[in-house]
Each structure stands twice: as structure tokens, then as C-alpha cells.
Design a protein around this motif. Structure first.
Motif, mmCIF file in Angstrom:
data_model
loop_
_atom_site.group_PDB
_atom_site.id
_atom_site.type_symbol
_atom_site.label_atom_id
_atom_site.label_comp_id
_atom_site.label_asym_id
_atom_site.label_seq_id
_atom_site.Cartn_x
_atom_site.Cartn_y
_atom_site.Cartn_z
ATOM 1 N N LEU A 279 -3.545 49.407 -92.705
ATOM 2 C CA LEU A 279 -2.648 49.841 -93.764
ATOM 3 C C LEU A 279 -3.160 49.410 -95.127
ATOM 4 C CD1 LEU A 279 0.794 48.870 -92.168
ATOM 5 C CD2 LEU A 279 -0.232 51.150 -92.222
ATOM 6 N N THR A 280 -2.915 50.266 -96.121
ATOM 7 C CA THR A 280 -3.212 49.881 -97.502
ATOM 8 C C THR A 280 -2.122 48.917 -97.976
ATOM 9 O OG1 THR A 280 -1.908 51.674 -98.456
ATOM 10 C CG2 THR A 280 -4.214 52.175 -97.882
ATOM 11 N N ASP A 281 -2.355 48.321 -99.151
ATOM 12 C CA ASP A 281 -1.357 47.395 -99.700
ATOM 13 C C ASP A 281 -0.024 48.100 -99.934
ATOM 14 O OD1 ASP A 281 -3.193 45.386 -99.630
ATOM 15 O OD2 ASP A 281 -3.706 45.487 -101.761
ATOM 16 N N GLU A 282 -0.109 49.357 -100.450
ATOM 17 C CA GLU A 282 1.124 50.113 -100.711
ATOM 18 C C GLU A 282 1.841 50.426 -99.409
ATOM 19 O OE1 GLU A 282 3.744 53.459 -100.876
ATOM 20 O OE2 GLU A 282 1.715 53.631 -100.025
ATOM 21 N N GLU A 283 1.090 50.777 -98.367
ATOM 22 C CA GLU A 283 1.697 51.076 -97.072
ATOM 23 C C GLU A 283 2.283 49.820 -96.427
ATOM 24 O OE1 GLU A 283 -1.156 54.852 -95.721
ATOM 25 O OE2 GLU A 283 -1.738 52.776 -95.261
ATOM 26 N N PHE A 284 1.592 48.702 -96.588
ATOM 27 C CA PHE A 284 2.117 47.460 -96.020
ATOM 28 C C PHE A 284 3.416 47.043 -96.733
ATOM 29 C CE2 PHE A 284 2.036 42.720 -95.480
ATOM 30 C CZ PHE A 284 2.287 42.740 -94.119
ATOM 31 N N ASP A 285 3.475 47.324 -98.056
ATOM 32 C CA ASP A 285 4.717 47.051 -98.779
ATOM 33 C C ASP A 285 5.854 47.894 -98.226
ATOM 34 O OD1 ASP A 285 3.576 45.161 -100.425
ATOM 35 O OD2 ASP A 285 3.122 46.565 -102.057
ATOM 36 N N GLN A 286 5.519 49.128 -97.817
ATOM 37 C CA GLN A 286 6.536 49.975 -97.182
ATOM 38 C C GLN A 286 7.026 49.360 -95.867
ATOM 39 O OE1 GLN A 286 8.002 53.158 -97.893
ATOM 40 N NE2 GLN A 286 7.313 52.609 -99.974
ATOM 41 N N ILE A 287 6.094 48.869 -95.061
ATOM 42 C CA ILE A 287 6.458 48.242 -93.780
ATOM 43 C C ILE A 287 7.324 47.005 -94.030
ATOM 44 C CG2 ILE A 287 5.537 46.913 -91.839
ATOM 45 C CD1 ILE A 287 5.242 49.803 -91.330
ATOM 46 N N LYS A 288 6.985 46.246 -95.071
ATOM 47 C CA LYS A 288 7.712 45.003 -95.353
ATOM 48 C C LYS A 288 9.164 45.252 -95.764
ATOM 49 C CE LYS A 288 5.476 41.966 -97.883
ATOM 50 N NZ LYS A 288 4.553 41.452 -98.944
ATOM 51 N N LEU A 289 9.513 46.519 -96.020
ATOM 52 C CA LEU A 289 10.892 46.840 -96.375
ATOM 53 C C LEU A 289 11.796 46.903 -95.145
ATOM 54 C CD1 LEU A 289 10.386 49.677 -99.048
ATOM 55 C CD2 LEU A 289 11.121 47.323 -99.456
ATOM 56 N N HIS A 290 11.195 46.959 -93.937
ATOM 57 C CA HIS A 290 12.027 47.264 -92.761
ATOM 58 C C HIS A 290 13.086 46.180 -92.449
ATOM 59 C CE1 HIS A 290 9.229 44.754 -90.314
ATOM 60 N NE2 HIS A 290 10.259 44.647 -89.479
ATOM 61 N N PRO A 291 12.877 44.888 -92.730
ATOM 62 C CA PRO A 291 13.981 43.934 -92.481
ATOM 63 C C PRO A 291 15.212 44.222 -93.354
ATOM 64 C CG PRO A 291 11.896 42.771 -92.645
ATOM 65 C CD PRO A 291 11.643 44.160 -93.110
ATOM 66 N N VAL A 292 14.962 44.577 -94.648
ATOM 67 C CA VAL A 292 16.074 44.883 -95.547
ATOM 68 C C VAL A 292 16.732 46.197 -95.144
ATOM 69 C CG1 VAL A 292 16.727 45.391 -97.937
ATOM 70 C CG2 VAL A 292 15.038 43.612 -97.447
ATOM 71 N N LEU A 293 15.897 47.203 -94.775
ATOM 72 C CA LEU A 293 16.455 48.480 -94.326
ATOM 73 C C LEU A 293 17.313 48.275 -93.075
ATOM 74 C CD1 LEU A 293 13.343 50.825 -94.781
ATOM 75 C CD2 LEU A 293 15.438 50.820 -96.144
ATOM 76 N N GLY A 294 16.835 47.442 -92.154
ATOM 77 C CA GLY A 294 17.590 47.171 -90.924
ATOM 78 C C GLY A 294 18.931 46.518 -91.216
ATOM 79 N N ALA A 295 18.915 45.514 -92.137
ATOM 80 C CA ALA A 295 20.171 44.846 -92.496
ATOM 81 C C ALA A 295 21.134 45.829 -93.146
ATOM 82 C CB ALA A 295 19.880 43.679 -93.443
ATOM 83 N N ASN A 296 20.600 46.738 -94.009
ATOM 84 C CA ASN A 296 21.460 47.731 -94.669
ATOM 85 C C ASN A 296 22.058 48.712 -93.665
ATOM 86 O OD1 ASN A 296 20.931 46.596 -97.148
ATOM 87 N ND2 ASN A 296 19.266 48.015 -97.661
#
Length: 507
Positions: free
Chosen positions: A383-400
Motif C-alpha cells: 500500500l502507498t502512504d495514502e492508501e495506508f491512511d485509508q486503512i487506518k481509518l477502519h477503527p474509527v469507521l467501525g466505531a461509527n
């Protein structure tokens, strides 16, 4: 254990008998006899002899009947393997024990005392050992009946209290051994209305009858015009005794009514706190039906909660399956992380309730990946840095996502673990850069289980690590990436598994 309960029950009954006898026979009866009659010293000794002899006969008669009444209870509580039918019969018999106590007092107690006493009293009058009219024997017989009734009244309520540990033990035993509850099934042995009517009779009328009877004898013994002060002193004592008895009787009646009410109030408080514990059926009046209805309500709530639990379990599994369907390369990951998390939780001595919540949190820990774009989530390469930043959103998305589920309390205990399972112990994780014990408990546990499964699972772009390599990385990351306590728990679990595997292979 049940033998001890029986022996305690018998001791309690004997204590009650002494209390009831002391109040009714010795207290009321003794004061009436020795304060009403004008007896010489020799006559007092004769009266003591009559009472003592009669009491011995009464005691023998009551003991025989008492043994018979307690036989069923003794056989059950002192038996190792009573059948359900035997438990049921003992349960009903124990409920009837207060009524049997009344019959025992009105029967062998009253007759065993009064018949010998009347016979001896008439004999002593004939022998001129007692100087009193034969009419007094008739008065004494009526007084003895009244006092026996007062004694039975007291004993009924005391015995009602004494049988409750036995009833509770029988119910526990039947549920534990036979898996079936014990119940009166709606039978009312003594109605509350009957209790109030008879209590009013004993508390209000019997003391008046006794006072009237004693007054008749007292007036025969003295010249009222010459001894008016003495008469009123005597009357005050008799009235005081009657008032004390009435107060004690009223207290017993109040306690008999208030106890089941308190039981129900406590049960309702427990239900409010979601502690669905059925109440013991300890009462033989209308409260038996009320308790039975309360227990039916509790059972219904249990069944409803179990249905809701199964629906939530299905909901968790459905969400986890939906994620697996979205990302086939990680199929089964959430289930494995859940299983590993539970193993760690058990090793860390989490409660059953916490383990249940941990299991469901782990099942949903990656649910936020549903909101990640396919080209990022399903990418085979690095993954690129931008794509990894997208993946790193999944804990917040899951909580939401979970915060949108209603009722909110259904997910409130799961959200912190879902949001924090990628936090690092040293504070360099995401999304909130928490550190140490600031990280929620479930997040710290899932982080270890998630890392191990991710390292040991195959991916299209790499092969999974060996177990020993993954465990070595976990060991080196203690205190930096992962909580040392839960890493140690997981390492101990895997070591035990390896040891068990070696034992099985050697066999």
C-alpha cells in the motif's frame, strides 16, 4: 449439609417451643394462677407438683407426635438420594408444619396438660391438700384452653419462620439433583384473611376472656370493698400481661405479612438491575401465588433476554460474515481473532460477562473495513502512504457504524475495543495515540490476537509466518507495541498447546 439443616430446624423448633411456652403457659398462665389464687405455702407446693407432673405427661405426648410430624422431613434431609416425588411430598408436608404445630398444641399439649392437671387437682381437693371450690377446676380448664390457643397462635408464626430454610433447601436440592422446581401449584393452605381474623381474635378477645375469668376467681377470693387497692394492683398486672401478649402477637402477624412483601421488593429491585433470580416459594398463603407469578415473570424475562442474546449473536456473526465476503483473503480472520482473544481473556481471569463482551468485540473489530474502498482493501501489493491512511481509518469507521445500532447500550461496551485495537502500548498507534492502560482493556487484548493471526495467515503477496517466528515478534514487542501482560498470557497459552500436542503425539 442437609442433615445440618434438619438439626438446625429441630433446634429452632425447640427454641420456639420454649419461647411460646414461656410466654403463654409460664408467663400468662403462671401469673394468672399464682396472682389470682390466695394459696398457702403448702398449696403452692402442691400446685407446683400438679403443674410439673402434668407438664411431664404433656412433654411425652408432644414428643411422640412431634417425632411423627418431623419423620418425613427427617427422612428426606437425612437421605442421600430422595426421589422427586419424595421431595415434593416433603415440601408440601413442610408447608403444612405450622398447621400441624397448632394441632399438636391444641391436642397433646392441651389434653396432655389439662387432663392430668384436672385429675390431680380434683384428687388434691378431695384429699384436702388444696382448699378451693371444685368450680375453680372448671375455670382452670377453660383458662388452660385459652392459654393453649394463645400458645398455638404464637407457635404458628414462629414455626412459619422456622420452616423457611428447610423449604429453601428442598427447592435447591430438587433443582440441583432432579432439575425440577418444587411448588404448591397455587394451593393456599391458610389464607391471609383467616390469619387476620384469627389473629384479631387471639390478640383482642382472648386476653379479655382470660382477664374476665381471672377476675371472677379473684373476686371470689377477696372482699372487694375491703381490698380495692389490692384488686386494682392485681388488675394492672393482668392487663399489662395481656397488653404484652397482644403486642407480641401483633408483631408476629406484621412480620408474617411484611416478609413476603420485602422478598418481592428485593426481587423487583434485582430485576431492575437485570439480576433475574427467582424468589423462593416459602409461603403457604396467597403470597404463594404472588411469588409464583413473579417467578413466571422472571422466567419470561430470562427467555426474552436469551432470545435477544441469540439475535445479537446472529447480528455479530452476520456482520463478520459480511466483512469476510467483502475481503475473501481474510475470511475467518475475525472468528480466529475472537477465539484467541477469549483464550487470553480466560488466562487473565476475566469474568464470564467480560468474556462474552470480548468475544463479540473481537468478532466486529474490523467491521470498519466495510467502509474502505475496494481498490485499497483488496489490493494485492504494498500500500502507498495514502492508501495506508485509508486503512487506518477502519477503527474509527467501525466505531461509527456500531454507534448507529439501536438500542445504544447493546453496543456501548464493544465500541471502545473496536476503536482502539490498533493502539500501541507505547502511544504510537492509531487512531487516538493512547498509551499503556489508557487503551481500553479489550483493545489491548484484541491487539495481541489480531497481530498473531495477521502474521501467521497467508496473503496473496506473502506467505504466513511460522508460529515460532510470530511468537518471537510478540515477545520482542512487549511493552512497546503490545501490553506485556496479555503477550505473556498468549505465550503461555501457546506453550501449553505445544506441550499438549507433544503429549498427544507420544501417546
Amino acid at each position: 449439609m442437609y442433615q445440618n439443616i434438619y438439626h438446625h430446624f429441630v433446634r429452632h423448633l425447640l427454641l420456639n417451643y420454649l419461647i411460646g411456652s414461656s410466654i403463654a403457659v409460664l408467663g400468662v398462665g403462671g401469673i394468672l394462677i399464682f396472682s389470682t389464687l390466695d394459696l398457702s405455702f403448702i398449696e403452692i407446693r402442691v400446685m407446683f407438683f400438679i403443674l410439673f407432673t402434668s407438664a411431664m405427661v404433656m412433654g411425652i405426648c408432644e414428643y411422640i407426635v412431634f417425632r411423627k410430624h418431623t419423620k418425613i422431613i427427617r427422612n428426606i434431609l437425612c437421605s442421600k438420594y430422595p426421589t422427586y416425588i419424595e421431595c415434593k411430598l416433603a415440601f408440601i408436608h413442610t408447608h403444612r408444619f405450622p398447621l400441624l404445630t397448632v394441632k399438636r398444641i391444641i391436642g397433646p399439649h392441651f389434653l396432655g396438660l389439662s387432663i392430668p392437671a384436672i385429675t390431680l387437682a380434683l384428687l388434691c381437693i378431695r384429699l384436702e391438700w388444696l382448699d378451693m371450690p371444685r368450680d375453680y377446676v372448671v375455670y382452670a380448664s377453660i383458662g388452660a384452653l385459652l392459654i393453649a390457643g394463645m400458645h398455638a397462635f404464637i407457635e404458628y408464626f414462629l414455626t412459619t419462620r422456622a420452616i423457611q430454610p428447610v423449604l429453601a433447601s428442598l427447592q435447591d436440592f430438587s433443582k440441583e439433583v432432579h432439575g425440577q422446581p418444587l411448588s404448591l401449584e397455587g394451593d393456599v393452605l391458610v389464607s391471609i384473611r383467616t390469619k387476620f381474623l384469627l389473629s384479631a381474635l387471639f390478640i383482642g378477645i382472648f386476653p379479655v376472656l382470660l382477664f374476665s375469668l381471672a377476675t371472677q376467681v379473684r373476686l371470689d377470693e377477696m372482699h372487694l370493698e375491703d381490698n380495692l387497692p389490692d384488686f386494682w394492683n392485681w388488675a394492672f398486672i393482668i392487663l399489662l400481661v395481656a397488653a404484652i401478649f397482644s403486642s407480641f402477637g401483633a408483631f408476629l402477624l406484621f412480620r408474617d405479612i411484611i416478609q413476603p412483601i420485602n422478598t418481592l421488593l428485593k426481587g423487583m429491585k434485582d430485576v431492575k438491575e437485570n439480576q433475574l433470580v427467582p424468589a423462593k416459594e416459602l409461603y403457604g398463603d396467597e403470597f404463594s401465588n404472588v411469588i409464583s407469578g413473579f417467578n413466571s415473570m422472571v422466567q419470561g424475562l430470562k427467555e426474552r433476554n436469551e432470545t435477544n442474546r441469540l439475535l445479537l449473536e446472529s447480528f455479530y456473526q452476520t456482520l463478520s460474515t459480511a466483512l469476510d465476503a467483502r475481503d475473501p483473503y481474510t475470511a475467518g480472520h475475525s472468528l480466529r481473532v475472537s477465539e484467541f482473544s477469549i483464550l487470553i481473556g480466560r488466562k487473565a481471569n476475566l469474568s464470564l460477562e467480560q468474556l462474552e463482551q470480548l468475544k463479540n468485540t473481537a468478532l466486529l473489530h474490523d467491521i470498519g473495513k466495510i467502509g474502505v474502498r475496494d481498490d485499497v482493501l483488496l489490493k494485492d501489493g504494498k500500500l502507498t502512504d495514502e492508501e495506508f491512511d485509508q486503512i487506518k481509518l477502519h477503527p474509527v469507521l467501525g466505531a461509527n457504524i456500531l454507534e448507529q445500532v439501536l438500542p445504544k447500550e447493546a453496543m456501548s461496551n464493544l465500541i471502545p475495543g473496536v476503536r482502539s485495537h490498533h493502539e500501541r502500548f507505547d502511544g504510537y498507534g492509531y487512531p487516538d495515540r493512547l498509551s499503556g492502560t489508557e487503551i481500553p482493556l479489550f483493545g489491548r487484548i484484541i491487539a495481541v490476537a489480531d497481530a498473531y493471526d495477521a502474521m501467521t495467515s497467508d496473503r496473496p503477496y506473502r506467505k504466513g509466518m511460522t508460529t515460532s517466528r510470530a511468537l518471537s515478534i510478540l515477545q520482542s514487542g512487549k511493552g512497546t507495541q503490545w501490553d506485556p501482560q496479555f503477550v505473556d498470557c498468549f505465550l503461555a497459552i501457546m506453550e501449553e498447546r505445544e506441550g499438549n500436542a507433544l503429549i498427544a503425539s507420544s501417546i
